[in-house]
Design an enzyme around this catalytic site. Structure first.
Site: not given
Length: 351
Positions: A42, A114, A232, A238, A271-272
């Protein structure tokens, strides 16, 4: 006493859906994989877990089913030190789950299945979550995934991003997922939400897919309101546009930081992790360049393990690497186990 004042104010609140994730025991099509290992996934809870592991106080807010998978999410996320007391259980809706193949998400062979339609998290709304708990933070981290779950979830994000006195710094990760949007309004909605945030994370690739924008400068120009826009650019690095710093002509300051070279084990969760590293450095008041470098380092920790979460480097270790001069940073190469390395020569290598 105000409800927010009555609560413990944490460094970061992350609000969004987490699901039980099933990772294949071997490469191949989902149809061919005989068994799976269970973990969690998540975007927002990943950020909360990484920040808690890095020593910050973090709270995750969501809804999960009153089922065994909901139990697992609460236990697993709580084990990182994340406050999960504001997560509500739904007796009528299940906890979402998904399965994915072992390959890189960027390849055509990657599969994701999913099972989240009608999940407990899709019922998040301004009435079904604890708004006071969400606002009791120095930083409130949200993402575009929540906006796509349901109309009620989107209304919740409009509520939380509404400008108001005492609002925490709102961090928004665009996280454009075309498959989650039932109509073509998703890109416009995400742009509008991003413009209400204080800090925005967006990938150059997703900005092109969603908004047809190419180039970090054009992306930042489409988001004039946020104080910081971080674009990013994958393995190349970035760039951050800091509207609090302008030159003599009034042009916004931009800071480009290349990413270190990483011996990638699995290209998931980066990314998280980048957002978590950037936010951790933001909470410490570090300069923008160092915030980006800490984002890269946290992403490298995840890229060198199989799953979406990894133990971050110790703070003094990360600070030492983030303080490298430009030539040393540009020759930095990180491989599996680097977060446990004790000596710089094990990490810093020339080509």
């Amino acid at each position: 006493m105000d409800a927010v004042d009555a609560m413990d104010v944490v460094d970061v609140v992350a609000l969004g859906e987490s699901m039980v994730t099933f990772l294949p025991s071997r490469p191949g099509r989902l149809a061919d994989v005989p068994s799976f290992d269970r973990t969690i996934g998540g975007a927002e809870s990943n950020v909360a877990c990484a920040l808690a592991a890095a020593g910050h106080s973090a709270r995750w807010i969501s809804r999960v089913g009153d089922d065994a998978f909901g139990d697992h999410l609460l236990e697993a996320i709580g084990a990182y030190g994340v406050d999960v007391t504001s997560v509500r259980r739904d007796p009528a809706r299940p906890t979402g789950v998904y399965f994915r193949t072992a390959g890189d998400r960027a390849t055509g062979a990657h599969e994701v299945a999913y099972y989240r339609a009608g999940s407990a998290a899709s019922a998040m709304s301004a009435e079904s979550v604890d708004l006071a708990a969400a606002r009791a933070a120095r930083v409130l981290h949200l993402s575009g995934i929540t906006a796509a779950l349901s109309g009620d979830s989107l209304d919740l994000l409009w509520e939380l991003t509404e400008p108001r006195p005492g609002r925490p710094l709102v961090s928004f990760d665009v996280n454009f997922r075309p498959g989650l949007w039932a109509d073509s309004e998703g890109p416009r909605v995400l742009l509008d939400l991003a413009r209400r945030a204080d800090l925005v994370f967006v990938g150059a690739d997703e900005a092109e897919d969603a908004w047809g924008l190419r180039g970090a400068g054009d992306i930042a120009a489409a988001l004039p309101e946020p104080e910081l826009v971080v674009v990013k650019q994958g393995g190349s690095g970035a760039v951050a546009f800091d509207r609090g710093v302008r030159d003599a002509t009034g042009v916004t300051d931009s800071v480009l930081v290349p990413a270190p070279r990483v011996d990638v084990v699995a290209a998931v969760g980066a990314g998280d992790a980048f957002a978590a590293g950037f936010l951790a450095a933001t909470l410490r008041g570090l300069p923008v360049r160092d915030r980006i470098r800490h984002g890269h380092l946290m992403a490298a920790a995840v890229l060198t393990v199989p799953g979406d979460l990894a133990a971050p480097p110790a703070r003094d270790h990360a600070d030492r690497l983030a303080a490298l001069d430009e030539p040393a940073w540009e020759t930095l190469r990180l491989g599996p186990g680097w977060t446990q390395a004790e000596q710089a020569p094990e990490e810093v290598r020339t080509p």
